[in-house]
Design a protein around this motif. Sequence first.
Motif: not given
Length: 604
Positions: A131-159
């Motif tokens: 919709i916004q005509k933004i290359p997908l490669s500029r959006l997915l990696m930041p979001v994916g890395f944030s998902a990994i980093l989000g696992g460090t916010v609580t003690l149940v966020g990652c294995s």
Amino acid sequence: MDQLTPDMILVMVMISFAIFLFIVEWIRVDVVAILMMVALPLLHLVTPKEAFMGLSSNAVVSIIAVIIIGAGLDKTGMINKLVKPVLAIAGTSSSRIIIAISCTVAVISSFMQNIGAAALFLPAIQRISKIQKIPLSRLLMPVGFSAILGGTVTLVGCSPLILLNDLLVPFDLKPFGLFDVTPIGLALVASGILCFVFLGKFILPQGDVSENKDDEHAHALESSCEQGTQHPCFYELTTSDDFMDYRDIVRVGDIHLRYLVSILALTEPPDIKTMSPAPHIEIRSGVDLVVWGDKKNVERMAAKEGMLLKKTVEHYDKEFDPAHSGIVEAVVSPRSSFVGRPLGKNNFNDRFRVTPLSIHHQDDVYRAKLDDIILRTGDVISFYGTWKRLEALNQEGGLLFSLPQDLEDTRPEKALWAGGWLVLALTMVMGFHVHLSVALMTGALGMIITKVLSIDEAYQSVDWRTIFLLAGLIPLGIATQKTGTAAWIAAFILHIIGDVQPIVLLIVIGILSTLFTLVISNVGATVLLVPLVVNIALVTHTDPRLAALVVGLATSNSFILPTHQVNALYMGPGRYRTIDFIKAGSVISALFLVVMITMIYLFY
């Protein structure tokens, strides 16, 4: 240093063998873990009871419960409901889009598996990109890395963090609380997002908008298409108060014949919403209806019939939520009972309450007079309906659905139950100091009792490969500690690096953990390293809990290679190369270590 014993040598051989198998991947990682579980007692390095202790550990139970709770939240569509407000906040700015979605994904990842959070937002990110005509490669990696980093916010966020307290038990160290890691995790998430906002144009592949374009047929089938395009879309209209005056009766089928517009929903007196109305249903005055068609045809219909065309779908926004309904393609299968009969004779509207929109028949696409088209094997029919109705049609047989993932039975009516059980589990941990595994399993059991999930769905949601990977490596950690191997390796490392300050030791541990998690799983790295670094910390008079915490956090520092599940998930849609992960991941990994050590120094 003490002399190496045969048991120590044997343990190091087993560790090296396990790491080798993790790297070459000749057999699956969970099978490697089971191999360790069986081999260690046969070699008399652990007792049979210790060998299978991992299957009953609190960490394993906690991970199972977290997975079930996450599946319950997904089943009710609670996560999908967050997409709309997030997109409203994000607007059209690529920086705001990255910040809004990344923050949301990070929060979700702090309470459920990060791969689950990343997968839930993938369709939304793809839609935004188009919709916004933004290359997908500029959006997915930041979001994916944030998902990994989000696992460090609580003690149940990652294995690794779930596992951490169990690994501290042999050393009689105080366990960590649910939110003890939160300041560090929030700083890691914030630094990662800001890095992409300010340095994204230097470290991210710029991509091309054209790489995100699907073919026109696939675009036309999106349930969430934008009004005003040349493709068919949803539109809501209201008939005038004098619609029925001075005219013949207008039926649903008449509208389709006159304007090539399909009516998907309308209001019948007194105020009953009818989805996929049958062709003979009358259209009355002063009612709302939702149609599917080209904008020019809808506007022509509105002008001719005296209807008010609304800007958005308002009255039926819940019914047309992608979590509740959508469009699928179905192929007429060989020996189907539908073959040889006109489509209208199959009564899809009356029997299943689904609406045929078009037929791909003998190399042509038909949208007019669909009822008269005689179906043949291989014809492709586009249907609109609720997921439950489409599932009923699928079970009837005779049609092969090309988008079976869209037929998932969601339960939005159970959303409050799902959210309530999650809140209860967290309250038990924080307010009443109930053990983490007991509290989380209470929440998981509550979802089953209140039918957010069936017991079979709960079993199916658990990734048993992860469970056996974790349970199988725990006895390897026990053997490392029990035989004195961890203490010997600790002394050997100290002999090499010499007498260093505690902060330098934590940096070394962080780098070592990061390197380990690039070649083996983060669970495996945690199990192997925690006993080792605790022994090193005890010898150097460094806080052993902090040394273990560095391992638990740094094993999430998995950005340089696409080996993490989230990176692997996004690599295909984003059309990333390994060099793209090395380029951006190296910067994020270095930043991760700096922020982590700094926050540990400031807070602990």
